[in-house]
Design an enzyme around this catalytic site. Sequence first.
Site, PDB file in Angstrom:
ATOM      1  N   MET A  25     -62.710 -10.303  46.867  1.00  0.00           N
ATOM      2  CA  MET A  25     -63.972 -10.895  46.409  1.00  0.00           C
ATOM      3  C   MET A  25     -63.842 -12.404  46.358  1.00  0.00           C
ATOM      4  O   MET A  25     -62.798 -12.922  45.982  1.00  0.00           O
ATOM      5  CB  MET A  25     -64.299 -10.431  44.983  1.00  0.00           C
ATOM      6  CG  MET A  25     -64.379  -8.946  44.814  1.00  0.00           C
ATOM      7  SD  MET A  25     -65.898  -8.309  45.508  1.00  0.00           S
ATOM      8  CE  MET A  25     -65.598  -6.559  45.348  1.00  0.00           C
ATOM      9  N   ASP A  27     -64.850 -15.602  44.409  1.00  0.00           N
ATOM     10  CA  ASP A  27     -65.389 -16.002  43.106  1.00  0.00           C
ATOM     11  C   ASP A  27     -66.107 -17.343  43.247  1.00  0.00           C
ATOM     12  O   ASP A  27     -65.522 -18.303  43.726  1.00  0.00           O
ATOM     13  CB  ASP A  27     -64.251 -16.169  42.086  1.00  0.00           C
ATOM     14  CG  ASP A  27     -63.473 -14.879  41.842  1.00  0.00           C
ATOM     15  OD1 ASP A  27     -64.078 -13.794  41.983  1.00  0.00           O
ATOM     16  OD2 ASP A  27     -62.284 -14.954  41.506  1.00  0.00           O
ATOM     17  N   ALA A  56     -56.853  -7.622  46.262  1.00  0.00           N
ATOM     18  CA  ALA A  56     -56.237  -8.812  46.863  1.00  0.00           C
ATOM     19  C   ALA A  56     -55.359  -9.546  45.852  1.00  0.00           C
ATOM     20  O   ALA A  56     -54.293 -10.053  46.202  1.00  0.00           O
ATOM     21  CB  ALA A  56     -57.320  -9.737  47.414  1.00  0.00           C
ATOM     22  N   ALA A 183     -50.806  -9.073  25.171  1.00  0.00           N
ATOM     23  CA  ALA A 183     -49.629  -9.717  24.581  1.00  0.00           C
ATOM     24  C   ALA A 183     -48.632  -8.725  23.983  1.00  0.00           C
ATOM     25  O   ALA A 183     -47.506  -9.087  23.643  1.00  0.00           O
ATOM     26  CB  ALA A 183     -50.080 -10.713  23.518  1.00  0.00           C
ATOM     27  N   ASP A 208     -55.169 -18.753  30.282  1.00  0.00           N
ATOM     28  CA  ASP A 208     -56.218 -18.017  30.983  1.00  0.00           C
ATOM     29  C   ASP A 208     -55.651 -16.660  31.380  1.00  0.00           C
ATOM     30  O   ASP A 208     -54.779 -16.573  32.237  1.00  0.00           O
ATOM     31  CB  ASP A 208     -56.638 -18.817  32.233  1.00  0.00           C
ATOM     32  CG  ASP A 208     -57.724 -18.118  33.043  1.00  0.00           C
ATOM     33  OD1 ASP A 208     -58.133 -17.002  32.662  1.00  0.00           O
ATOM     34  OD2 ASP A 208     -58.154 -18.694  34.053  1.00  0.00           O
ATOM     35  N   THR A 210     -57.236 -14.209  32.787  1.00  0.00           N
ATOM     36  CA  THR A 210     -57.911 -13.542  33.901  1.00  0.00           C
ATOM     37  C   THR A 210     -56.895 -13.171  34.976  1.00  0.00           C
ATOM     38  O   THR A 210     -56.133 -14.022  35.428  1.00  0.00           O
ATOM     39  CB  THR A 210     -58.973 -14.469  34.535  1.00  0.00           C
ATOM     40  OG1 THR A 210     -59.671 -15.115  33.487  1.00  0.00           O
ATOM     41  CG2 THR A 210     -59.941 -13.674  35.389  1.00  0.00           C
ATOM     42  N   ASP A 214     -53.719  -7.686  37.172  1.00  0.00           N
ATOM     43  CA  ASP A 214     -53.429  -7.586  38.606  1.00  0.00           C
ATOM     44  C   ASP A 214     -52.072  -8.194  38.940  1.00  0.00           C
ATOM     45  O   ASP A 214     -51.366  -7.708  39.829  1.00  0.00           O
ATOM     46  CB  ASP A 214     -54.525  -8.275  39.423  1.00  0.00           C
ATOM     47  CG  ASP A 214     -55.869  -7.576  39.272  1.00  0.00           C
ATOM     48  OD1 ASP A 214     -55.874  -6.365  38.972  1.00  0.00           O
ATOM     49  OD2 ASP A 214     -56.900  -8.241  39.438  1.00  0.00           O
ATOM     50  N   SER A 246     -48.270 -15.734  34.531  1.00  0.00           N
ATOM     51  CA  SER A 246     -49.610 -15.934  35.103  1.00  0.00           C
ATOM     52  C   SER A 246     -50.655 -16.297  34.051  1.00  0.00           C
ATOM     53  O   SER A 246     -51.658 -16.917  34.385  1.00  0.00           O
ATOM     54  CB  SER A 246     -50.059 -14.691  35.894  1.00  0.00           C
ATOM     55  OG  SER A 246     -50.598 -13.713  35.024  1.00  0.00           O
ATOM     56  N   ALA A 249     -51.260 -20.392  33.053  1.00  0.00           N
ATOM     57  CA  ALA A 249     -51.943 -21.385  33.888  1.00  0.00           C
ATOM     58  C   ALA A 249     -53.355 -20.883  34.157  1.00  0.00           C
ATOM     59  O   ALA A 249     -53.632 -19.685  34.048  1.00  0.00           O
ATOM     60  CB  ALA A 249     -51.187 -21.582  35.199  1.00  0.00           C
TER      61      ALA A 249
HETATM   62  N1  LIG Z   1     -50.695 -13.405  25.731  1.00  0.00           N
HETATM   63  C1  LIG Z   1     -49.807 -12.770  26.521  1.00  0.00           C
HETATM   64  N2  LIG Z   1     -48.496 -12.975  26.356  1.00  0.00           N
HETATM   65  C2  LIG Z   1     -47.585 -12.364  27.134  1.00  0.00           C
HETATM   66  N3  LIG Z   1     -47.903 -11.503  28.102  1.00  0.00           N
HETATM   67  C3  LIG Z   1     -49.185 -11.243  28.324  1.00  0.00           C
HETATM   68  C4  LIG Z   1     -50.225 -11.844  27.549  1.00  0.00           C
HETATM   69  N4  LIG Z   1     -51.408 -11.371  27.998  1.00  0.00           N
HETATM   70  C5  LIG Z   1     -51.126 -10.530  29.015  1.00  0.00           C
HETATM   71  N5  LIG Z   1     -49.797 -10.421  29.218  1.00  0.00           N
HETATM   72  C6  LIG Z   1     -49.104  -9.618  30.251  1.00  0.00           C
HETATM   73  O1  LIG Z   1     -50.059  -9.192  31.204  1.00  0.00           O
HETATM   74  C7  LIG Z   1     -50.094  -7.762  31.276  1.00  0.00           C
HETATM   75  C8  LIG Z   1     -51.508  -7.307  31.556  1.00  0.00           C
HETATM   76  O2  LIG Z   1     -52.365  -7.793  30.525  1.00  0.00           O
HETATM   77  P1  LIG Z   1     -53.634  -6.965  30.058  1.00  0.00           P
HETATM   78  O3  LIG Z   1     -53.220  -5.674  29.465  1.00  0.00           O
HETATM   79  O4  LIG Z   1     -54.465  -7.871  29.236  1.00  0.00           O
HETATM   80  O5  LIG Z   1     -54.300  -6.632  31.469  1.00  0.00           O
HETATM   81  P2  LIG Z   1     -55.836  -6.689  31.887  1.00  0.00           P
HETATM   82  O6  LIG Z   1     -56.634  -6.414  30.682  1.00  0.00           O
HETATM   83  O7  LIG Z   1     -56.014  -5.789  33.042  1.00  0.00           O
HETATM   84  O8  LIG Z   1     -55.958  -8.191  32.322  1.00  0.00           O
HETATM   85  P3  LIG Z   1     -57.245  -8.907  32.884  1.00  0.00           P
HETATM   86  O9  LIG Z   1     -58.366  -7.917  32.896  1.00  0.00           O
HETATM   87  O10 LIG Z   1     -57.424 -10.045  31.966  1.00  0.00           O
HETATM   88  O11 LIG Z   1     -56.784  -9.307  34.231  1.00  0.00           O
HETATM   89  C9  LIG Z   1     -49.533  -7.279  29.961  1.00  0.00           C
HETATM   90  O12 LIG Z   1     -48.984  -5.975  30.101  1.00  0.00           O
HETATM   91  C10 LIG Z   1     -48.482  -8.341  29.686  1.00  0.00           C
HETATM   92  O13 LIG Z   1     -47.324  -8.063  30.439  1.00  0.00           O
END
Ligand SMILES: Nc1ncnc2c1ncn2[C@@H]1O[C@H](COP(=O)(O)OP(=O)(O)OP(=O)(O)O)[C@@H](O)[C@H]1O
Length: 267
Positions: A25, A27, A56, A183, A208, A210, A214, A246, A249
């Site tokens: 997609m 953005d 992707a 987290a 961030d 977002t 993935d 990820s 940043a």
């Molecule tokens: N604040 C944070 N500190 C450390 N690791 C994090 C944090 N937020 C996310 N992660 C890492 O990223 C992984 C995926 O995060 P999350 O469960 O929020 O996925 P998601 O909801 O699918 O993400 P998004 O929809 O925002 O892309 C977590 O299992 C963890 O390893």
Amino acid sequence: MAACGGSGRQWQEEVAAVVVVGSCMTDLVSLTSRLPKTGETIHGHKFFIGFGGKGANQCVQAARLGAKTSMVCKVGKDSFGNDYIENLKQNDISTEFTYQTKDAATGTASIIVNSEVKTLFNPAPAIADLDPRFYTLSDVFCCNESEAEILTSLTISSPADAGKAALVLMERGCQVVVITLGAEGCVVVSQTEPVPKHIPTNKVKAVDTTGAGDSFVGALAFYLAYYPNLSLEEMLKRSNFIAAVSVQAAGTQASYPYKKDLLLDLF
Ligand SMILES: Nc1ncnc2c1ncn2[C@@H]1O[C@H](COP(=O)(O)OP(=O)(O)OP(=O)(O)O)[C@@H](O)[C@H]1O
Ligand SMILES: *[C@@H]1O[C@H](CO)[C@@H](O)[C@H](O)[C@H]1NC(C)=O
Ligand SMILES: *[C@@H]1O[C@H](CO)[C@@H](O)[C@H](O)[C@H]1NC(C)=O
């Protein structure tokens, strides 16, 4: 594979170890001080075009870690589609099976397959009545907290709750279930280790989040394809670590680390 025969080593090197079937997609991001009301035109202060799409994103993260990847998807026969294909190429992703069409883009669920037919399924966006074959046909079923809630109708507010939801998904025929918890890291359960296990992560200050999910799925696909001897727990610890990078940043693919930026002991 044996039927292909021929030039052994060279042929093998060209084969993608991580094949992602999923969405690409574009953005279109406008930064504004507030949302416009219906029909209103307001000034924005920044606009940029980013590359997204869950499939992707996962493919880009796996490629940046060093995986030989191939993206199976369709983009439009237009300038965004052309740019997307260029973006995939710049990330060293094979576009042999990236097609261009005038039809609408296809689904947003993604399946990642490596050459040993391991499949990692990410049910996004989740629907409660997901075709039951997805549970039985995937080797690893990986979703986030809210997707697990939709699929199981349970409320998840702790790693223990996520463990319970993972057990419900296991009953539907999964071999391995991973639920990501932001987290809090993730929770895993498998047929060989049927007691849910919480794999915590080092909390980082998120800039961030977002695309964190993935990044996690892409990293896990990389480890499944390239380090199959690692224990699942070790793969998940490392995927937690990469996803945590990820979130520190801005941007989705823009925030995904390359192998060269990461500690050597992850490889
Ligand atoms: N604040 C944070 N500190 C450390 N690791 C994090 C944090 N937020 C996310 N992660 C890492 O990223 C992984 C995926 O995060 P999350 O469960 O929020 O996925 P998601 O909801 O699918 O993400 P998004 O929809 O925002 O892309 C977590 O299992 C963890 O390893
Ligand atoms: C989980 O992923 C979905 C996409 O399927 C997303 O909309 C949702 O915000 C994510 N949940 C969390 C808790 O980040
Ligand atoms: C992985 O395990 C297999 C079988 O246990 C073994 O033959 C192989 O050498 C191992 N590979 C690596 C890279 O450790």
